[in-house]
Design a protein around this motif. Structure first.
Motif, short mmCIF file in Angstrom:
data_model
loop_
_atom_site.label_atom_id
_atom_site.label_comp_id
_atom_site.label_asym_id
_atom_site.label_seq_id
_atom_site.Cartn_x
_atom_site.Cartn_y
_atom_site.Cartn_z
N ARG A 231 0.84 -1.19 0.00
CA ARG A 231 0.00 0.00 0.00
C ARG A 231 0.88 1.25 0.00
O ARG A 231 1.92 1.29 0.65
CB ARG A 231 -0.89 -0.02 1.24
CG ARG A 231 -1.75 1.21 1.42
CD ARG A 231 -2.51 1.12 2.73
NE ARG A 231 -3.25 2.34 2.99
CZ ARG A 231 -3.92 2.58 4.11
NH1 ARG A 231 -3.93 1.67 5.07
NH2 ARG A 231 -4.57 3.71 4.27
N LEU A 232 0.46 2.25 -0.74
CA LEU A 232 1.22 3.49 -0.80
C LEU A 232 0.96 4.36 0.44
O LEU A 232 -0.15 4.36 0.98
CB LEU A 232 0.85 4.28 -2.06
CG LEU A 232 1.21 3.63 -3.40
CD1 LEU A 232 0.68 4.47 -4.55
CD2 LEU A 232 2.72 3.45 -3.52
N HIS A 233 1.99 5.09 0.85
CA HIS A 233 1.88 6.02 1.97
C HIS A 233 2.43 7.38 1.53
O HIS A 233 3.31 7.46 0.67
CB HIS A 233 2.62 5.49 3.19
CG HIS A 233 2.04 4.22 3.74
ND1 HIS A 233 1.00 4.21 4.64
CD2 HIS A 233 2.32 2.92 3.48
CE1 HIS A 233 0.68 2.96 4.93
NE2 HIS A 233 1.46 2.16 4.24
N SER A 234 1.92 8.43 2.15
CA SER A 234 2.16 9.77 1.64
C SER A 234 3.64 10.16 1.62
O SER A 234 4.11 10.78 0.66
CB SER A 234 1.36 10.80 2.44
OG SER A 234 1.80 10.87 3.79
N GLY A 235 4.39 9.81 2.66
CA GLY A 235 5.79 10.22 2.72
C GLY A 235 6.63 9.58 1.63
O GLY A 235 7.40 10.25 0.94
N THR A 236 6.49 8.28 1.45
CA THR A 236 7.28 7.59 0.43
C THR A 236 6.82 7.96 -0.97
O THR A 236 7.63 8.02 -1.90
CB THR A 236 7.20 6.06 0.62
OG1 THR A 236 5.83 5.67 0.81
CG2 THR A 236 8.00 5.63 1.85
N VAL A 237 5.53 8.24 -1.15
CA VAL A 237 5.03 8.70 -2.45
C VAL A 237 5.67 10.03 -2.81
O VAL A 237 6.12 10.25 -3.95
CB VAL A 237 3.50 8.81 -2.46
CG1 VAL A 237 3.01 9.65 -3.63
CG2 VAL A 237 2.88 7.42 -2.54
N ALA A 238 5.72 10.96 -1.85
CA ALA A 238 6.32 12.27 -2.12
C ALA A 238 7.79 12.13 -2.52
O ALA A 238 8.25 12.76 -3.47
CB ALA A 238 6.19 13.16 -0.89
N MET A 239 8.52 11.27 -1.81
CA MET A 239 9.94 11.08 -2.13
C MET A 239 10.13 10.41 -3.49
O MET A 239 11.02 10.78 -4.26
CB MET A 239 10.62 10.27 -1.03
CG MET A 239 10.77 11.03 0.28
SD MET A 239 11.77 10.15 1.52
CE MET A 239 10.59 8.92 2.10
N ALA A 240 9.29 9.43 -3.80
CA ALA A 240 9.40 8.75 -5.09
C ALA A 240 9.08 9.68 -6.24
O ALA A 240 9.71 9.64 -7.30
CB ALA A 240 8.47 7.53 -5.11
N SER A 241 8.09 10.56 -6.04
CA SER A 241 7.72 11.49 -7.10
C SER A 241 8.82 12.51 -7.36
O SER A 241 9.09 12.87 -8.51
CB SER A 241 6.42 12.21 -6.73
OG SER A 241 6.04 13.11 -7.75
#
Length: 265
Positions: A29-39
């Protein structure tokens, strides 16, 4: 205290007005912190999660029977993880804790152009220029005007200012490698075919952006509010190779002609 000395020649300015769609190569499942860093970094989700593990547990985490779970990430973890991935920046405290909508309108200076991680209580989002990426959109970029969470209060922003040498990220997952039997010329041809295919689809459909998976093609045109399904990948290829009288891919643009020529048609 860090014993790493950053030489001026190793520091590169960060790319402004730029984000990435998140490549979630995991089943997690995606989480906001790791999504921001990946983007911001363009790294696949597996590498971002491994970088968080390295930051939390050290390189020895790979010897554990199971990889430590990664869900929430704290403010300082995001900064240190981004440094491991090769990105450095600076903190900006936001006075008055405006709503996200108010903050986006009031941005100035590097907050307006550089990639940023915006902190709103327990939620983080990535912005850069007029682009926005968030877990709510499954890691896909949207225009800043369509950003959700507009009423949430912004209390802190981490602005990415420059790139630094990345740290080796240990992983339990084997790295993606290209088949060893392909020659350099074959690899070059595959890359060129992919480029011509994307350009042809854009020219045929008027799309500004294109996303190609192993089985499907999605596009965004100027009037679209999000990703539009263009068709099965094999079907789109077939439409480009064979001139059509109907449909939105007829194969009669110069870009489609160039793609057919590369394919030997």
């Amino acid at each position: 205290m860090s014993n790493i000395i950053q030489h001026p020649s190793a520091i590169v300015a960060v790319k402004t007005h730029h984000l990435h769609d998140v490549d979630n190569d995991t089943k997690c499942r995606l989480h906001s912190g790791t999504v921001a860093m990946a983007s911001i970094t363009g790294e696949p989700m597996s590498r971002v999660r491994d970088a968080v593990r390295l930051n939390r547990h050290g390189a020895g985490w790979v010897d554990r029977r199971r990889a430590p779970a990664i869900t929430k990430t704290h403010d300082d973890e995001i900064e240190s993880t981004l440094r491991l991935l090769g990105y450095a920046g600076e903190w900006h405290d936001i006075k008055g804790r405006p709503t996200l909508a108010a903050y986006l309108k009031a941005r100035t200076g590097i907050q307006q152009s550089h990639p940023c991680v915006v902190f709103m209580r327990n939620h983080r989002v990535a912005i850069s220029g007029e682009l926005f990426c968030d877990v709510t959109n499954n890691g896909l970029m949207v225009d800043i005007d369509r950003a959700p969470w507009r009423r949430k209060q912004v209390h802190r922003v981490f602005v990415l200012t420059h790139c630094i040498p990345a740290t080796h990220i240990p992983s339990k997952t084997p790295s993606r490698v290209e088949p060893a039997h392909l020659t350099a010329e074959q690899k070059r041809r595959i890359k060129e075919l992919d480029r011509l295919f994307r350009e042809a689809v854009k020219a045929e459909t008027g799309a500004t952006r294109i996303k190609v998976t192993s089985t499907e093609v999605f596009i965004i045109r100027p009037a679209d509010s999000g990703w539009t399904w263009c068709g099965a990948r094999d079907g789109v290829v077939d439409s480009l190779l064979k001139l059509q009288q109907h449909g939105w891919i007829r194969g009669n643009t110069d870009e489609a002609t160039a793609y057919r020529a590369m394919m030997g048609y």
